[in-house]
Design an enzyme around this catalytic site. Structure first.
Site, mmCIF file in Angstrom:
data_model
loop_
_atom_site.group_PDB
_atom_site.id
_atom_site.type_symbol
_atom_site.label_atom_id
_atom_site.label_comp_id
_atom_site.label_asym_id
_atom_site.label_seq_id
_atom_site.Cartn_x
_atom_site.Cartn_y
_atom_site.Cartn_z
ATOM 1 C CG ASP A 151 3.127 -8.032 11.343
ATOM 2 O OD1 ASP A 151 1.864 -7.440 11.509
ATOM 3 O OD2 ASP A 151 4.054 -7.722 10.482
ATOM 4 C CG ASP B 224 -1.257 -3.649 9.731
ATOM 5 O OD1 ASP B 224 -0.777 -3.377 10.807
ATOM 6 O OD2 ASP B 224 -1.011 -4.524 8.961
ATOM 7 C CE LYS C 47 5.435 -2.510 6.108
ATOM 8 N NZ LYS C 47 5.576 -3.885 6.088
ATOM 9 C CG ASP D 30 4.383 -3.629 10.341
ATOM 10 O OD1 ASP D 30 3.620 -3.876 11.217
ATOM 11 O OD2 ASP D 30 4.589 -3.739 9.310
ATOM 12 C CD GLU E 269 -2.228 -3.631 5.102
ATOM 13 O OE1 GLU E 269 -2.620 -4.553 4.164
ATOM 14 O OE2 GLU E 269 -1.754 -3.558 6.452
ATOM 15 C CG ASP F 22 -1.325 -8.558 8.880
ATOM 16 O OD1 ASP F 22 -0.813 -9.523 8.915
ATOM 17 O OD2 ASP F 22 -1.206 -7.469 8.102
ATOM 18 C CG HIS G 283 -4.583 -5.971 8.091
ATOM 19 N ND1 HIS G 283 -3.625 -6.105 7.109
ATOM 20 C CD2 HIS G 283 -5.835 -6.248 7.678
ATOM 21 C CE1 HIS G 283 -4.394 -6.579 6.071
ATOM 22 N NE2 HIS G 283 -5.422 -6.744 6.391
ATOM 23 C CD1 TRP H 178 0.844 -2.954 2.103
ATOM 24 C CD2 TRP H 178 1.725 -4.833 2.059
ATOM 25 N NE1 TRP H 178 2.057 -2.908 2.283
ATOM 26 C CE2 TRP H 178 2.738 -4.230 2.486
ATOM 27 C CE3 TRP H 178 1.825 -6.249 1.836
ATOM 28 C CZ2 TRP H 178 3.911 -4.529 2.790
ATOM 29 C CZ3 TRP H 178 3.096 -6.959 1.979
ATOM 30 C CH2 TRP H 178 4.315 -6.153 2.473
ATOM 31 C CG HIS I 257 1.055 -0.747 8.105
ATOM 32 N ND1 HIS I 257 0.628 -1.472 7.113
ATOM 33 C CD2 HIS I 257 1.909 -2.113 8.782
ATOM 34 C CE1 HIS I 257 0.807 -2.506 6.762
ATOM 35 N NE2 HIS I 257 1.626 -2.928 7.788
HETATM 36 C C1 RNT Z 1 2.451 -5.973 5.617
HETATM 37 C C2 RNT Z 1 0.859 -5.694 5.587
HETATM 38 C C3 RNT Z 1 0.137 -6.814 4.949
HETATM 39 C C4 RNT Z 1 0.650 -8.145 5.521
HETATM 40 C C5 RNT Z 1 -0.213 -9.187 4.755
HETATM 41 C C6 RNT Z 1 0.808 -10.553 4.600
HETATM 42 O O1 RNT Z 1 3.084 -4.979 6.455
HETATM 43 O O2 RNT Z 1 0.463 -5.692 7.048
HETATM 44 O O3 RNT Z 1 -1.203 -6.706 5.384
HETATM 45 O O4 RNT Z 1 1.014 -8.393 6.559
HETATM 46 O O5 RNT Z 1 -0.857 -9.076 3.627
HETATM 47 ZN ZN ZN Z 2 -1.801 -5.620 7.283
#
Ligand code: RNT
Ligand code: ZN
Length: 417
Positions: free
Chosen positions: A294, A257, A226, A292, A224, A324, A284, A185, A260
């Site tokens: 997290d 993810d 986003k 996003d 990955e 993630d 993820h 990513w 994303h």
């Molecule tokens: C970032 C991505 C990625 C990170 C990690 C730390 O938006 O989701 O995967 O969160 O690699």
């Molecule tokens: Zn991620």
């Protein structure tokens, strides 16, 4: 909780599910065989051991709950503590910046297998196979563009980094006897209106071609996408379309993810399409609160839908479940445990779904019956099966893990400052 009570409740649940033709013993066996890929970066807010510099690349860990892991020993100790509260056997997903650099400056284009020797030994000792990630963020050369940078020197630097990471992943996979999944990513993008969008994407494509030129047997690549990053809101080079195109053309694993995508987009719905065109999918699993962000994964509709789709696609062997998220505002070990257990609880419910009957209804156009059974399934006693899963795995049942996390906080993490 009293063992007797758990067993009694399980017996009832077993019968309830048997009435739908579902064998809870077979489901427990299956759940036992599904590893999560635990992300190492929840323990220290994505800091790593390369430098104490700030987190860049459009991602942010907010909060300053005390007790974050400050070095590799603390990180490993925390991960083992978390793993001891999560039923089953799991994998550990590490980023390049978590290497053992021995206090020396090892730049990203100098990293090698030797910096992960300790991790490989640790992984073997604890039966936790490793997954790996290139790290494009938190570095003086990160800027807004890494693998898509028109400056050849910078681009080559990141290409070299990524090639080295693949070689490390290959060695991890070779030694652990199960492929190491390496995620790529990059944060590349721009804050404001961009008029050369195609140029950067061409460059990223070319960089990936160079990075993936070497064929390996013991590692797998995943890519990955986003929507946007903080400070990079207007344009993301590695968008969803970009990586799906690349993955389909080059037979690469696509990483989804859950943070994303656009807020009302269903990530679960993507599986049945993607699996027709790419070999495997990496997840993820996260909880995007409006964006996003997290947040810690919970057992919400999104996580449940995602797990249901894996099972309904019969794709447990083609979908890798990684986590993630990084919440720095609550106990970090607790965050690991809550998110992991939520993911497993969601998967368990998916495995217990009376799918055959639901499909019969659907095929016969019995929409009411399908909807009614879906609703009933939500309150079947899956929780008793979950408790049994925890009991058999020798981990705390129900909320008993709260006290264990608190104890660890008193004994260990609260003493860090
Ligand atoms: C970032 C991505 C990625 C990170 C990690 C730390 O938006 O989701 O995967 O969160 O690699
Ligand atoms: Zn991620």
């Amino acid at each position: 909780m009293k063992q007797e009570l758990i067993e009694k409740a399980y017996e009832v649940a077993r019968e309830r599910y048997a009435a739908y033709g579902i064998d809870t013993e077979a489901v427990l066996d299956l759940l036992q065989r599904v590893p999560l890929s635990l992300h190492c970066w929840q323990a220290d807010d994505v800091t790593g051991f390369e430098s104490a510099g700030e987190l860049t690349g459009g991602i942010q860990a907010t909060g300053n709950y005390p007790g974050k892991a400050r070095n590799i020993d603390e990180l490993r100790q925390d991960i083992l503590k978390a793993a001891s509260l999560i039923p089953g056997k799991h994998r550990l997903n590490i980023h390049e910046i978590y290497g053992e650099f021995g206090g020396k400056k090892v730049d990203r284009d100098e990293v090698g297998v030797e910096h992960f020797e300790g991790w490989m030994q640790w992984s073997k000792e604890h039966g936790m196979p490793l997954d790996f990630n290139t790290t494009s963020f938190s570095h003086p050369k990160s800027g807004d563009l890494s693998l898509s940078n028109p400056d050849k020197e910078i681009r080559d630097f990141w290409i070299e980094h990524s090639k080295r990471c693949r070689a490390i992943a290959e060695e991890m996979g070779r030694r652990q006897g199960t492929p190491c999944i390496m995620n790529l990513w990059v944060h590349d993008g721009s804050k404001d209106i961009t008029v050369n969008r195609k140029l950067y994407r061409e460059l990223l494509k070319d960089s990936l071609d160079q990075i993936f030129a070497e064929k390996y047997d013991n590692m797998r690549d995943c890519i990955e996408s986003k929507v946007f990053g903080i400070g990079l809101e207007s344009y993301t080079v590695g968008s969803n379309d970009f990586y799906i195109g690349y993955g389909v053309q080059n037979n690469k694993i696509v990483t989804l993810d859950t943070g994303h995508f656009h807020p009302t987009e269903s990530v679960a719905d993507k599986l049945s399409s993607l699996l027709l065109y790419v070999p495997e999918v990496m997840l993820h699993v996260s909880r995007p609160v409006r964006w996003d962000s997290d947040h810690v994964t919970i057992m919400n509709d999104e996580t449940l839908d995602l797990m249901h789709e894996i099972v309904r696609c019969d794709a447990l062997d083609r979908v890798h479940i990684g986590l993630d998220y990084f919440d720095a505002s609550i106990n970090r070990i607790g965050a690991y445990v809550v998110g992991s257990r939520a993911t497993q609880k969601s998967l368990l419910q998916a495995l217990l779904e009376p799918l055959a009957q639901l499909r019969k209804y659907e095929a016969a156009g019995q929409g009411f019956e399908r909807l009614a059974l879906l609703e009933e399934a939500k309150t079947l006693p899956w929780n008793a099966v979950w408790d049994m899963f925890c009991l058999r795995n020798g981990v705390p049942v129900g909320d008993e893990f709260i006290a264990e996390v608190e104890q660890y906080e008193r004994d260990v993490t609260s003493k860090r400052n």
